[in-house]
Design a protein around this motif. Structure first.
Motif, PDB file in Angstrom:
ATOM      1  N   ASP A 191       0.724  -1.533  -0.285  1.00  0.00           N
ATOM      2  CA  ASP A 191       0.143   0.273  -0.005  1.00  0.00           C
ATOM      3  C   ASP A 191       0.792   1.688   0.104  1.00  0.00           C
ATOM      4  OD1 ASP A 191      -2.271  -1.453  -0.013  1.00  0.00           O
ATOM      5  OD2 ASP A 191      -2.552  -1.610   2.261  1.00  0.00           O
ATOM      6  N   GLU A 192       1.803   1.278   0.648  1.00  0.00           N
ATOM      7  CA  GLU A 192       2.917   2.455   0.910  1.00  0.00           C
ATOM      8  C   GLU A 192       3.985   2.679  -0.650  1.00  0.00           C
ATOM      9  OE1 GLU A 192       7.107   4.033   3.080  1.00  0.00           O
ATOM     10  OE2 GLU A 192       6.001   1.735   3.359  1.00  0.00           O
ATOM     11  N   PHE A 193       3.957   1.643  -1.011  1.00  0.00           N
ATOM     12  CA  PHE A 193       3.955   1.996  -2.060  1.00  0.00           C
ATOM     13  C   PHE A 193       3.784   2.053  -3.255  1.00  0.00           C
ATOM     14  CE2 PHE A 193       7.211   0.466  -6.259  1.00  0.00           C
ATOM     15  CZ  PHE A 193       8.396  -0.513  -5.593  1.00  0.00           C
ATOM     16  N   GLN A 194       2.137   2.251  -3.668  1.00  0.00           N
ATOM     17  CA  GLN A 194       1.203   2.300  -4.691  1.00  0.00           C
ATOM     18  C   GLN A 194       0.991   3.858  -4.167  1.00  0.00           C
ATOM     19  OE1 GLN A 194      -2.495  -0.100  -5.535  1.00  0.00           O
ATOM     20  NE2 GLN A 194      -1.090  -2.101  -4.323  1.00  0.00           N
ATOM     21  N   ASP A 195       0.494   3.925  -2.561  1.00  0.00           N
ATOM     22  CA  ASP A 195       0.732   5.308  -2.161  1.00  0.00           C
ATOM     23  C   ASP A 195       1.629   6.113  -2.197  1.00  0.00           C
ATOM     24  OD1 ASP A 195      -1.552   4.533  -0.851  1.00  0.00           O
ATOM     25  OD2 ASP A 195      -0.828   4.644   0.622  1.00  0.00           O
ATOM     26  N   LYS A 196       3.150   5.766  -3.094  1.00  0.00           N
ATOM     27  CA  LYS A 196       3.576   7.228  -3.551  1.00  0.00           C
ATOM     28  C   LYS A 196       4.019   6.738  -4.650  1.00  0.00           C
ATOM     29  CE  LYS A 196       6.935   7.491   1.548  1.00  0.00           C
ATOM     30  NZ  LYS A 196       7.312   6.530   1.809  1.00  0.00           N
ATOM     31  N   GLY A 197       3.873   6.102  -5.250  1.00  0.00           N
ATOM     32  CA  GLY A 197       4.215   5.864  -6.486  1.00  0.00           C
ATOM     33  C   GLY A 197       5.507   4.940  -6.874  1.00  0.00           C
TER      34      GLY A 197
ATOM     35  N   ASP B 192       7.414   5.420  -9.379  1.00  0.00           N
ATOM     36  CA  ASP B 192       8.535   5.924  -9.826  1.00  0.00           C
ATOM     37  C   ASP B 192       9.404   6.605  -8.722  1.00  0.00           C
ATOM     38  OD1 ASP B 192       8.076   5.688 -12.859  1.00  0.00           O
ATOM     39  OD2 ASP B 192       7.076   8.031 -13.073  1.00  0.00           O
ATOM     40  N   ILE B 193       8.848   7.277  -7.489  1.00  0.00           N
ATOM     41  CA  ILE B 193       9.257   7.757  -6.928  1.00  0.00           C
ATOM     42  C   ILE B 193       9.529   6.418  -5.751  1.00  0.00           C
ATOM     43  CG2 ILE B 193       9.110   8.256  -4.304  1.00  0.00           C
ATOM     44  CD1 ILE B 193       6.841  10.358  -5.697  1.00  0.00           C
ATOM     45  N   MET B 194       9.693   5.670  -5.348  1.00  0.00           N
ATOM     46  CA  MET B 194      10.004   4.427  -4.708  1.00  0.00           C
ATOM     47  C   MET B 194      10.885   4.042  -5.283  1.00  0.00           C
ATOM     48  SD  MET B 194       7.674   4.011  -2.093  1.00  0.00           S
ATOM     49  CE  MET B 194       8.751   2.883  -0.792  1.00  0.00           C
TER      50      MET B 194
END
Length: 137
Positions: free
Chosen positions: A87-93, A95-97
């Protein structure tokens, strides 16, 4: 196909099924409908041919083949929890992660250039922070 997937709440963010699955199926069936012997291809129903049955059988076989292989590949990934990003990965995106957008979009290169001495190099500021193999020629 894309609107149907949205109504069914199927997560296909790049419309892979709509583009490859539905359009591929239409292309397969269209050959059985519109194929014209005089033009050098097919034997379609609209030209008094009988190819549509063969195309339908091919569509069924391909669907079973792709479905079976997909289950073999994706079911273990789902069980292992490796099919979706956190969920954190998807929330931040992603690209950023994952993809380092500061390098990809030049923000990191600009920050590095602004902190470096101005006369340090004759290389343009946007190319100076990337390793030599990543610089465009």
């Amino acid at each position: 196909a894309s609107m149907l997937l949205k109504r069914l709440k199927v997560d296909d963010v790049v419309d892979a099924f709509a583009v490859h699955g539905a359009c591929g199926l239409w292309g397969l069936l269209a050959a059985g409908l519109f194929g014209d012997k005089e033009q050098g291809y097919g034997n379609g129903v609209f030209y008094k041919g009988d190819q549509l049955g063969t195309q339908i059988v091919a569509a069924i076989v391909i669907t079973i083949w792709v479905g079976s292989l997909s289950v073999v590949i994706f079911l273990p990934l789902k069980v292992l929890g490796a099919l979706r990003l956190s969920d954190e990965f998807q929330d931040k995106g992603a690209d950023i992660m994952e993809h380092s957008p500061s390098k990809a979009y030049g923000q990191g290169a600009q920050a590095a250039a602004s902190s470096a001495p101005a006369a340090a190099s004759s290389v343009p500021a946007d190319a100076s922070s990337a390793p030599a193999e990543e610089q465009e020629v």
